[in-house]
Scaffold this motif. Structure first.
Motif, short mmCIF file in Angstrom:
data_model
loop_
_atom_site.label_atom_id
_atom_site.label_comp_id
_atom_site.label_asym_id
_atom_site.label_seq_id
_atom_site.Cartn_x
_atom_site.Cartn_y
_atom_site.Cartn_z
N SER A 166 13.09 -6.70 -0.27
CA SER A 166 12.18 -5.60 -0.01
C SER A 166 11.26 -5.36 -1.20
O SER A 166 10.05 -5.18 -1.05
N VAL A 167 11.84 -5.37 -2.40
CA VAL A 167 11.05 -5.18 -3.61
C VAL A 167 10.04 -6.32 -3.78
O VAL A 167 8.89 -6.11 -4.18
N ASP A 168 10.47 -7.53 -3.47
CA ASP A 168 9.56 -8.69 -3.56
C ASP A 168 8.33 -8.49 -2.68
O ASP A 168 7.21 -8.78 -3.08
N HIS A 169 8.56 -7.98 -1.48
CA HIS A 169 7.44 -7.73 -0.57
C HIS A 169 6.56 -6.58 -1.08
O HIS A 169 5.32 -6.69 -1.10
N LEU A 170 7.17 -5.49 -1.51
CA LEU A 170 6.40 -4.34 -1.97
C LEU A 170 5.65 -4.63 -3.26
O LEU A 170 4.60 -4.03 -3.53
N ALA A 171 6.18 -5.54 -4.09
CA ALA A 171 5.51 -5.88 -5.35
C ALA A 171 4.11 -6.43 -5.10
O ALA A 171 3.18 -6.18 -5.88
N GLU A 172 3.97 -7.20 -4.03
CA GLU A 172 2.65 -7.73 -3.70
C GLU A 172 1.68 -6.60 -3.39
O GLU A 172 0.50 -6.63 -3.77
N GLU A 173 2.17 -5.59 -2.69
CA GLU A 173 1.32 -4.44 -2.38
C GLU A 173 0.95 -3.66 -3.64
O GLU A 173 -0.19 -3.24 -3.81
N VAL A 174 1.91 -3.46 -4.53
CA VAL A 174 1.64 -2.74 -5.78
C VAL A 174 0.56 -3.45 -6.57
O VAL A 174 -0.38 -2.82 -7.08
N THR A 175 0.66 -4.77 -6.68
CA THR A 175 -0.33 -5.54 -7.41
C THR A 175 -1.70 -5.45 -6.75
O THR A 175 -2.73 -5.25 -7.42
N GLU A 176 -1.72 -5.57 -5.43
CA GLU A 176 -2.99 -5.56 -4.70
C GLU A 176 -3.68 -4.20 -4.75
O GLU A 176 -4.89 -4.11 -4.97
N VAL A 177 -2.92 -3.12 -4.59
CA VAL A 177 -3.51 -1.79 -4.50
C VAL A 177 -3.89 -1.24 -5.87
O VAL A 177 -4.97 -0.68 -6.05
N THR A 178 -2.98 -1.40 -6.85
CA THR A 178 -3.23 -0.81 -8.16
C THR A 178 -4.05 -1.72 -9.08
O THR A 178 -4.62 -1.25 -10.07
N GLY A 179 -4.09 -3.01 -8.75
CA GLY A 179 -4.82 -3.95 -9.60
C GLY A 179 -4.07 -4.33 -10.86
O GLY A 179 -4.61 -4.99 -11.74
#
Length: 532
Positions: A166-179
């Motif tokens: 789950s964290v692996d998936h959400l990490a991609e979102e964190v990187t994409e959204v926050t830059g």
């Protein structure tokens, strides 16, 4: 932005407040009406129209309603909406929104008692969500990441794997959204764990090597670098044994928890034992690991030492060992006498006897898997002879056999958690058990254990009876004798208890299969059934 998310935003284009309300609700992985109202009020400045806006958002086709009153925006829409939210709103509002959602998730996690698999999942998901919101704000990202690792350390094996994915998936979102591309070390570690779980050797090595190299310049590396070094050593042990040994020794030096240090030492001993010229050293490392491990983890070490000695290795150290020590690793360990000159309370005496009983049972069962009903009875008889008659630690036979049943229940449950198919062998250990409850998959066995716990709360006598029959393998006649009731009463109570347990297992299975979990969790592989 995907076409689906864009269409929903265009549908609300004429109503800016409703549009902002949708964006605010999309920030959460899971949300209830009260929390949604606060989020919408913060973002959209509704002036009294909050309830109507929340209702309008919930009526959209992209919203999924949960069985427990929570709801969420579908994952294929939510992620794009979150990106748009961070683009449109000021940073101050984003920080306040994430802090609000994190607090509410913390509150959910605090107030949920993990009494069964469903509530355990709710608590885990709330903890995950709180950490996720903190990750989305650079100032609190480190706090959120560390809380995830702390959570990972406390979980059993399968929920650990689910959390890492789950964290692996959400990490991609964190990187994409926050830059922010340089994620906290704790997140990099969990991404490496996720890659390890799916067998991606290249990716996990990249993550663990990065953490290992970065940590060498710190005075106190801590758990994450130490565990990364441990996993790195296991990963490269076949192609680079010397490098693996260096990594494991470094992991041991960095690690701050005794049990983890003991587990690292076990893996180091296994690696060293592959060299026939170093088997004395391997056995010594095994012995050192015993000083670090709790009692429940020591059995694996004893079995490994026994295997090493049976191969004829470790000749020098073997010569130094007493006959009693050799017997302890070659055969079933014989519990040491507890009658010595040291003064101890009756509670301390009982605790020491129970520890010896536990080791004896584990060793006995490890030599007889799967056991049949006669061997189960032989084990109980042996326990009775060794631990009851010569001592006065227990009040009576009922107290003694209740302790035996608890120890066997703990051992069998640990096996069911660790080995996916072993529980089927366990149910073969007593033909009456198979007849009563049938052959069941792993999670039905875990559900059964939870059902027994609930039964003991409702009717302690029936719960004890189930433990004596199902776990300790006593015959109805022996149970009647031990509990000082008639055989007819035993048969009647066993029949009622069996009906209750069957119903509870079916209910737990239905709940586990019927829950509609947010798709943000493990969208590629699906949730572990431990969390369903």
């Amino acid at each position: 932005m995907s076409g689906t998310a864009e269409r929903y935003l265009k549908r609300l284009e004429a109503d800016p407040q409703a549009r902002l309300a949708l964006l605010a609700c999309s920030a959460a992985l899971q949300i209830d009406d009260d929390t949604a109202g606060e989020a919408v009020e913060l973002v959209a400045k509704t002036n009294g129209a909050t309830r109507a806006l929340v209702t309008r958002v919930k009526k959209l086709g992209c919203v999924w309603k949960e069985w427990n009153g929570y709801w969420h925006v579908a994952e294929d829409v939510r992620r794009d909406l979150v990106t748009q939210l961070h683009r449109e709103l000021p940073e101050t509002i984003i920080i306040k929104l994430r802090a609000l959602l994190a607090r509410r998730a913390d509150s959910r996690s605090t107030h949920v008692e993990p009494a069964d698999q469903v509530s355990a999942h709710e608590k885990l998901f709330a903890s995950l969500e709180a950490a996720y919101h903190r990750l989305m704000v650079p100032a609190t990202a480190e706090e959120g990441a560390n809380s995830l690792v702390d959570l990972w350390r406390r979980l059993p094996q399968e929920p650990r794997a689910a959390l890492a994915r789950s964290v692996d998936h959400l990490a991609e979102e964190v990187t994409e959204v926050t830059g922010v591309s340089d994620l906290p070390d704790a997140i990099v570690f969990l991404r490496g764990v996720a890659a390890r779980g799916r067998g991606d050797t290249h990716t996990q090595e990249a993550y663990f090597v990065k953490l290992f190299r970065d940590a060498r310049h710190r005075s106190e590396p801590g758990f994450v670098p130490a565990k990364s070094a441990h996993f790195l050593g296991l990963l490269v042990q076949h192609r680079n044994p010397k490098g693996a040994e260096k990594a494991l020794r470094t992991a041991f030096r960095w690690m701050d928890a005794d049990r983890e240090r003991g587990l690292i030492w076990i893996d180091l001993a296994r690696l060293i034992a592959k060299d026939t010229d170093r088997q004395d050293e391997a056995l010594q490392v095994y012995q050192e690991s015993l000083e670090l491990l709790p009692a429940k983890d020591q059995v694996e070490v004893h079995l490994a030492m026994a295997a090493l000695l049976r191969q004829g290795g470790a000749s020098q150290l073997l010569a130094q060992m007493t006959a009693k020590q050799v017997s302890a690793v070659h055969e079933i360990p014989v519990p040491e006498s507890l009658f010595d000159d040291d003064e101890m309370s009756s509670d301390q005496l009982r605790e020491r006897v129970e520890i010896d009983m536990f080791h004896f049972c584990v060793s006995y069962l490890s030599h007889r898997v799967p056991a049949n009903s006669s061997e189960t009875r032989a084990l109980v008889d042996d326990l009775y002879t060794r631990f009851f008659k010569p001592r006065t630690t227990w009040k009576d036979e009922a107290d003694f056999f209740a302790c035996v049943a608890q120890i066997l229940r703990r051992i069998l449950l640990d096996r069911a958690r660790k080995y996916p198919t072993l529980n089927v062998e366990i149910t073969k250990s007593n033909t009456s058990q198979v007849k009563a409850l049938g052959k069941r998959p792993k999670h039905d066995f875990l559900d059964l254990d939870e059902a027994v716990t609930r039964l003991k709360k409702l009717d302690p006598a029936q719960g004890r009876l189930v433990e004596l029959i199902f776990y300790a393998g006593l015959s109805p006649a022996r149970v009647a004798e031990v509990m000082r009731i008639s055989e007819a009463t035993v048969s009647r109570e066993w029949r009622f208890a069996r009906a209750f347990l069957k119903r509870e297992v079916r209910r737990a299975t239905a709940v586990r299969k019927g829950i509609n979990l947010p798709s943000v969790l493990l969208p590629r592989e699906g949730l572990s059934s431990e969390l369903r």
